[in-house]
Design an enzyme around this catalytic site. Structure first.
Site, PDB file in Angstrom:
ATOM      1  N   GLY A   2       0.917  -1.149   0.079  1.00  0.00           N
ATOM      2  CA  GLY A   2      -0.007   0.149  -0.093  1.00  0.00           C
ATOM      3  C   GLY A   2       0.936   1.244  -0.083  1.00  0.00           C
ATOM      4  N   ALA A  21      -2.734  -0.158   7.132  1.00  0.00           N
ATOM      5  CA  ALA A  21      -4.209  -0.630   7.474  1.00  0.00           C
ATOM      6  C   ALA A  21      -5.282   0.351   6.743  1.00  0.00           C
ATOM      7  CB  ALA A  21      -4.500  -0.686   8.910  1.00  0.00           C
ATOM      8  N   LYS A  33      -7.801  -4.701   6.663  1.00  0.00           N
ATOM      9  CA  LYS A  33      -7.063  -4.604   5.556  1.00  0.00           C
ATOM     10  C   LYS A  33      -7.320  -5.176   4.518  1.00  0.00           C
ATOM     11  CE  LYS A  33      -2.722  -5.357   6.423  1.00  0.00           C
ATOM     12  NZ  LYS A  33      -2.185  -4.237   5.526  1.00  0.00           N
ATOM     13  N   GLY A  67      -5.763  -2.889  -0.690  1.00  0.00           N
ATOM     14  CA  GLY A  67      -4.678  -3.172  -1.602  1.00  0.00           C
ATOM     15  C   GLY A  67      -4.892  -4.594  -2.439  1.00  0.00           C
ATOM     16  N   GLU A  99      -0.385 -10.650   3.277  1.00  0.00           N
ATOM     17  CA  GLU A  99       0.036  -9.824   4.515  1.00  0.00           C
ATOM     18  C   GLU A  99      -0.453 -10.557   6.032  1.00  0.00           C
ATOM     19  OE1 GLU A  99      -1.174  -5.184   2.487  1.00  0.00           O
ATOM     20  OE2 GLU A  99      -2.762  -6.449   3.375  1.00  0.00           O
TER      21      GLU A  99
HETATM   22  C1  5RP Z   1      -3.150  -3.721   1.099  1.00  0.00           C
HETATM   23  C2  5RP Z   1      -3.478  -3.199   2.669  1.00  0.00           C
HETATM   24  C3  5RP Z   1      -2.767  -1.901   2.676  1.00  0.00           C
HETATM   25  O1  5RP Z   1      -2.234  -1.953   3.843  1.00  0.00           O
HETATM   26  C4  5RP Z   1      -4.296  -0.812   3.134  1.00  0.00           C
HETATM   27  O2  5RP Z   1      -5.080  -0.988   1.921  1.00  0.00           O
HETATM   28  C5  5RP Z   1      -3.688   0.636   3.397  1.00  0.00           C
HETATM   29  O3  5RP Z   1      -3.318   1.088   2.144  1.00  0.00           O
HETATM   30  P1  5RP Z   1      -2.861   2.637   1.928  1.00  0.00           P
HETATM   31  O4  5RP Z   1      -1.454   2.738   2.917  1.00  0.00           O
HETATM   32  O5  5RP Z   1      -2.362   2.828   0.777  1.00  0.00           O
HETATM   33  O6  5RP Z   1      -3.867   3.454   2.823  1.00  0.00           O
HETATM   34  O7  5RP Z   1      -4.230  -3.818   3.340  1.00  0.00           O
HETATM   35  O8  5RP Z   1      -3.837  -4.814   1.019  1.00  0.00           O
END
Ligand code: 5RP
Length: 237
Positions: free
Chosen positions: A29, A85, A96, A99, A105
């Site tokens: 992410g 997160a 989570k 992404g 993860e």
């Molecule tokens: C990916 C995730 C990411 O950690 C979550 O979506 C947060 O992303 P970002 O730092 O871009 O806000 O879980 O699977």
């Protein structure tokens, strides 16, 4: 400062926790990407670490920046994973998977002695669920699996629209593990543990984005500087 700078603030604090000799998990992410970026700077200054990436995107970034990589097969236990997160509650329960990397993860987090979450303060919520819960499912039997999810979620007190994640061009989003994602707009998840247990027994569900009892610390960037959020009555370091 904007949200991206707050994410970098949090990542900078997390990089300070890394010592030579550590085996690391690298999250996925935009916030985790800041961590990887800042970690690479320290590696170039002589920091000796090895790392397991949680996605192909993170692998590509870390490789490009020269961070030594390993796998969980070669290095099954890790000292520290740093990841972003989508939502964080006061008990450090997380959603989570925004992404799409939730499966790797969670495997990497579970292999780590410590999971440190980095985020901007907007990710902190009173109750999980406003962010649609991502659930990774196998392709076979998708419609049946979706019906099971609706039924099990209902029993756990969760209702809402469930949609398959799509790419901009209208094709299905495919995870690094060749699976699909269902995004579940439950709005409010009153009992995350009950929902997690209910989802965990559905054939076809590979993993869900509720990370419960995994995070040890959240580092939050935002107006007024970086704050740390610890689990209630817990001391880690
Ligand atoms: C990916 C995730 C990411 O950690 C979550 O979506 C947060 O992303 P970002 O730092 O871009 O806000 O879980 O699977």
């Amino acid at each position: 400062m904007n949200a991206d700078e707050w994410k970098r603030q949090a990542a900078r604090r997390a990089v300070e926790m890394v010592n030579s000799g550590m085996r690391l998990g690298l999250g996925t992410g935009s916030t985790a990407a800041h961590f990887v970026d800042l970690l690479a700077e320290r590696v170039h200054q002589g920091l000796d670490v090895i790392a397991v990436p949680t996605s192909e995107a993170t692998r590509a970034q870390a490789e490009r920046l020269g961070i030594p990589l390993t796998t969980l097969d070669e290095t099954p236990r890790l000292d520290l994973t740093v990841d972003g997160a989508d939502e964080i509650d006061a008990e450090l329960r997380l959603i989570k998977g925004g992404g799409g990397a939730l499966l790797r993860e969670k495997i990497v987090a579970a292999a780590s002695d410590r999971l440190v979450v980095i985020a901007d303060k907007s990710k902190v919520v009173a109750r999980l669920g406003r962010f649609p819960l991502p659930i990774e499912v196998v392709r076979f039997g998708l419609a049946s699996t979706q019906l099971h999810i609706i039924e099990q979620a209902k029993d756990a007190g969760c209702f809402g629209r469930i949609v398959q994640r799509m790419e901009r061009d209208g094709s299905p989003f495919v995870t690094d593990n060749s699976n699909f994602i269902l995004d579940c707009a439950f709005d409010e998840i009153e009992e995350p543990e009950i929902l997690a247990d209910a989802l965990g027994v559905i054939p076809g569900v590979v993993e869900h984005g509720l990370f419960l009892g995994l995070a040890d610390l959240a580092i939050l960037g935002g107006e007024g500087g970086v704050e740390e959020l610890w689990p209630p009555e817990d001391e880690l370091f």
